[in-house]
Design an enzyme around this catalytic site. Structure first.
Site, PDB file in Angstrom:
ATOM      1  N   THR A 102       0.822  -1.157   0.048  1.00 19.18           N
ATOM      2  CA  THR A 102       0.255   0.104   0.010  1.00 19.18           C
ATOM      3  C   THR A 102       0.822   1.214   0.089  1.00 19.18           C
ATOM      4  O   THR A 102       0.354   2.180  -0.598  1.00 19.18           O
ATOM      5  CB  THR A 102      -1.094  -0.076   1.061  1.00 19.18           C
ATOM      6  OG1 THR A 102      -1.809  -1.063   0.971  1.00 19.18           O
ATOM      7  CG2 THR A 102      -1.842   1.370   1.239  1.00 19.18           C
ATOM      8  N   SER A 141      -7.002  -0.958  -6.599  1.00 20.35           N
ATOM      9  CA  SER A 141      -6.769  -1.203  -5.347  1.00 20.35           C
ATOM     10  C   SER A 141      -5.337  -1.340  -5.302  1.00 20.35           C
ATOM     11  O   SER A 141      -4.916  -1.984  -6.255  1.00 20.35           O
ATOM     12  CB  SER A 141      -7.512  -2.479  -4.759  1.00 20.35           C
ATOM     13  OG  SER A 141      -6.886  -2.820  -3.614  1.00 20.35           O
ATOM     14  N   THR A 142      -4.810  -1.248  -4.278  1.00 20.96           N
ATOM     15  CA  THR A 142      -3.160  -1.598  -4.067  1.00 20.96           C
ATOM     16  C   THR A 142      -3.020  -3.257  -4.232  1.00 20.96           C
ATOM     17  O   THR A 142      -2.149  -3.642  -4.903  1.00 20.96           O
ATOM     18  CB  THR A 142      -2.732  -1.406  -2.643  1.00 20.96           C
ATOM     19  OG1 THR A 142      -2.712  -0.135  -2.269  1.00 20.96           O
ATOM     20  CG2 THR A 142      -1.282  -2.157  -2.391  1.00 20.96           C
ATOM     21  N   ASN A 143      -4.208  -4.045  -4.167  1.00 20.53           N
ATOM     22  CA  ASN A 143      -4.145  -5.404  -4.283  1.00 20.53           C
ATOM     23  C   ASN A 143      -3.880  -5.926  -5.679  1.00 20.53           C
ATOM     24  O   ASN A 143      -3.861  -7.164  -6.055  1.00 20.53           O
ATOM     25  CB  ASN A 143      -5.402  -5.798  -3.658  1.00 20.53           C
ATOM     26  CG  ASN A 143      -5.077  -5.823  -1.960  1.00 20.53           C
ATOM     27  OD1 ASN A 143      -4.413  -5.052  -1.458  1.00 20.53           O
ATOM     28  ND2 ASN A 143      -6.224  -5.809  -1.370  1.00 20.53           N
ATOM     29  N   THR A 188      36.413 -38.181 -11.478  1.00 18.49           N
ATOM     30  CA  THR A 188      35.200 -38.664 -10.747  1.00 18.49           C
ATOM     31  C   THR A 188      35.357 -38.919  -9.324  1.00 18.49           C
ATOM     32  O   THR A 188      36.565 -39.468  -9.084  1.00 18.49           O
ATOM     33  CB  THR A 188      34.556 -39.875 -11.422  1.00 18.49           C
ATOM     34  OG1 THR A 188      35.393 -41.108 -11.243  1.00 18.49           O
ATOM     35  CG2 THR A 188      33.842 -39.540 -12.904  1.00 18.49           C
ATOM     36  N   SER A 319      46.896 -10.670  -1.288  1.00 16.74           N
ATOM     37  CA  SER A 319      47.117 -10.974   0.065  1.00 16.74           C
ATOM     38  C   SER A 319      47.951  -9.859   0.627  1.00 16.74           C
ATOM     39  O   SER A 319      48.723  -9.086  -0.130  1.00 16.74           O
ATOM     40  CB  SER A 319      47.814 -12.223   0.374  1.00 16.74           C
ATOM     41  OG  SER A 319      48.400 -12.377   2.060  1.00 16.74           O
ATOM     42  N   SER A 320      47.770  -9.321   1.753  1.00 19.30           N
ATOM     43  CA  SER A 320      48.302  -8.056   2.303  1.00 19.30           C
ATOM     44  C   SER A 320      49.821  -8.729   3.056  1.00 19.30           C
ATOM     45  O   SER A 320      50.480  -7.928   3.618  1.00 19.30           O
ATOM     46  CB  SER A 320      47.444  -7.767   3.485  1.00 19.30           C
ATOM     47  OG  SER A 320      46.953  -8.437   4.535  1.00 19.30           O
ATOM     48  N   LYS A 325      50.909 -13.639  -3.915  1.00 21.59           N
ATOM     49  CA  LYS A 325      49.749 -14.524  -4.114  1.00 21.59           C
ATOM     50  C   LYS A 325      48.669 -13.845  -4.809  1.00 21.59           C
ATOM     51  O   LYS A 325      48.301 -12.634  -4.771  1.00 21.59           O
ATOM     52  CB  LYS A 325      49.251 -14.760  -2.880  1.00 21.59           C
ATOM     53  CG  LYS A 325      48.218 -15.747  -2.499  1.00 21.59           C
ATOM     54  CD  LYS A 325      48.103 -16.144  -0.995  1.00 21.59           C
ATOM     55  CE  LYS A 325      47.077 -17.400  -0.868  1.00 21.59           C
ATOM     56  NZ  LYS A 325      45.656 -17.147  -1.002  1.00 21.59           N
TER      57      LYS A 325
END
Length: 479
Positions: A102, A141-143, A188, A319-320, A325
């Protein structure tokens, strides 16, 4: 001080900003639902959808003689402007809200009414001349407005996701052709199985996506059924005879979508089964794409201590603390989007199940979950295609060496040297560490020429005709 205008509703008077297109109902919704900090304007498909609905309603009401031409024309012009992307910032209620949508409908009624008043040469808030409810919301209607707008916005979102999936499918098809002659070991249960080509592996991903695009397009068909004209609960109360049919026809003409009116408007007003189905299909898409990304991360693992069969293009430092990496960040982001979509499916399921009697009050969370999931999944697909898949390279020599070193290679020779001899060769290769091919020659089971033929890419990958590219489907045409 901020200039205001006074507006009235059933709870009393309130001051709203004089320069706003929204009004008192929107103001109360803003106060009631400060939930996410994200407004419905962040879903432009929904805003366009509701503008299309209001536009079609005005057209139908004019045709049926219950809305005069000047007002209908002004409302229609305001709606067209919204469809074209204007005034979206005026849609300020939260994406998650009570009231079965609504607040979204009232926000739209007020924005359209005040813009239409300007078009007619009047002041915003002069509702005696053109009213949000009496004129913009006439016969509605909103509906029925909100569910119809949600359907339209969902169709638009599906179209965007289908296009993104096409882009990703094409990327995998391109790589399947590029890797058509690159032999590798298939696996597999993470154990060596039989040889295949990297082209077959990547072509399979293209086929998987193609199948999902077909399933998604099928699910979209259910969303084309609308309940416009149902008004409050599906009985069509307060709408003139013929309104539903005219409004649906006009809405289809405006949107260019093959919309159909539900055969039972009471059922259509309370049922959100189409969204449950669509969410299930989205979950399928997400699960399969996440599996593909798992494969890409596994195949590229290493580079020294992993499989190292393919190389994903480096896009950022990984990486820090560990210099050099590089991480598979693009597949990782799609994995996370997939988890979001899978979680959204639970939300949508619960919202659908929790509807009572003649209306489901929880469509706001349904449309939010669907739209966010499709938008994020579409973006992730395009990023995966452009910043990962198209830049993948193969470690061809390593892949070939692993095939030649693999004991699983004996499976390809089994029809030619027999199961007993194949088993003996496999056992000896495992114990000695020697290659299957060398042991076969040494035992006199095959000559070099025949062995080379049997170990060719065409034979190892079971390509029936030399040069055939299994799964290398044609690039999907631009739509």
């Amino acid at each position: 001080m901020l200039e205001t205008r006074t507006e009235h509703d059933l709870l009393g008077d309130r001051e709203v900003p004089a320069d706003s297109y929204w009004g008192i109902h929107t103001l109360r919704a803003m106060e009631n639902f400060p939930i996410t900090g994200r407004t419905i304007a962040t879903n432009p498909h929904l805003i366009r959808g509701i503008a299309y609905v209001k536009w079609a309603a005005a057209s139908a009401n004019e045709k049926l003689g219950i809305l005069d031409g000047p007002r209908a024309e002004a409302i229609s012009q305001a709606c067209k402007e919204i469809v074209d992307g204007r005034w979206h910032e005026q849609f300020v209620v939260d994406v998650i809200q009570g009231g079965a949508g609504t607040s979204t409908n009232m926000n739209a009624n007020e924005v359209i009414a005040n813009r239409a008043l300007e078009i007619l040469g009047h002041q915003r808030g002069d509702y005696e001349r053109l009213h949000p409810n009496e004129h913009v919301n006439l016969s509605q209607s909103t509906n029925d407005v909100y569910p119809t707008a949600v359907n339209i916005s969902t169709i638009f979102a599906i179209e965007g996701l289908l296009d993104a999936l096409r882009v990703l499918q094409n990327a995998f098809t391109t790589k399947s052709l590029e890797f058509a002659d690159t032999v590798k070991m298939g696996r597999t249960q993470l154990q060596d199985a039989v040889p295949m080509t990297l082209g077959q592996e990547f072509g399979t991903y293209a086929v998987m996506i193609e199948e999902d695009r077909a399933r998604l397009a099928e699910a979209a068909l259910l969303v084309h059924e609308i309940n416009l004209g149902a008004t409050a609960i599906g009985t069509g109360l307060n709408a003139p005879a013929g309104y539903a049919e005219v409004a649906c026809s006009d809405l289809g003409a405006l949107t260019g979508l093959p919309l159909v009116l539900a055969t039972d408007l009471v059922e259509a007003t309370q049922d959100v089964g189409q969204f449950v189905h669509l969410s299930g299909v989205l979950k399928r898409v997400a699960v399969k794409l996440s599996k593909v990304c798992n494969d890409l991360r596994l195949l590229s693992s290493g580079p020294r201590a992993g499989l190292n069969e393919i190389n994903l293009p480096p896009v950022q430092a990984g990486s820090s603390i560990m210099p050099g990496k590089v991480n598979p960040v693009i597949p990782e982001v799609l994995n996370q989007v997939a988890y979001e979509v899978i979680g959204n499916d639970v939300t949508i399921t619960m919202a659908a199940e929790s509807g009572q009697l003649q209306l489901n009050a929880f469509e706001p969370i349904i449309v939010h979950s669907l739209s966010e999931g499709m938008r994020h999944l579409g973006a992730a697909c395009r990023i995966l295609a452009d910043r990962c898949v198209l830049g993948i390279t193969a470690n061809t020599e390593l892949l070939r060496a692993r095939v030649e070193d693999s004991i699983g290679l004996v499976t390809a020779l089994n029809p030619y040297i027999g199961y007993t001899a194949s088993t003996r060769i496999a056992q000896e290769a495992l114990i000695s560490g020697r290659r299957v091919a060398d042991l076969v020659i040494e035992a006199g089971l095959l000559d070099r020429e025949e062995l080379d033929r049997l170990l060719s890419p065409e034979h190892l990958a079971n390509l029936r005709v030399a040069g055939e590219k299994p799964h290398a489907t044609a690039v999907v045409e631009e739509v």
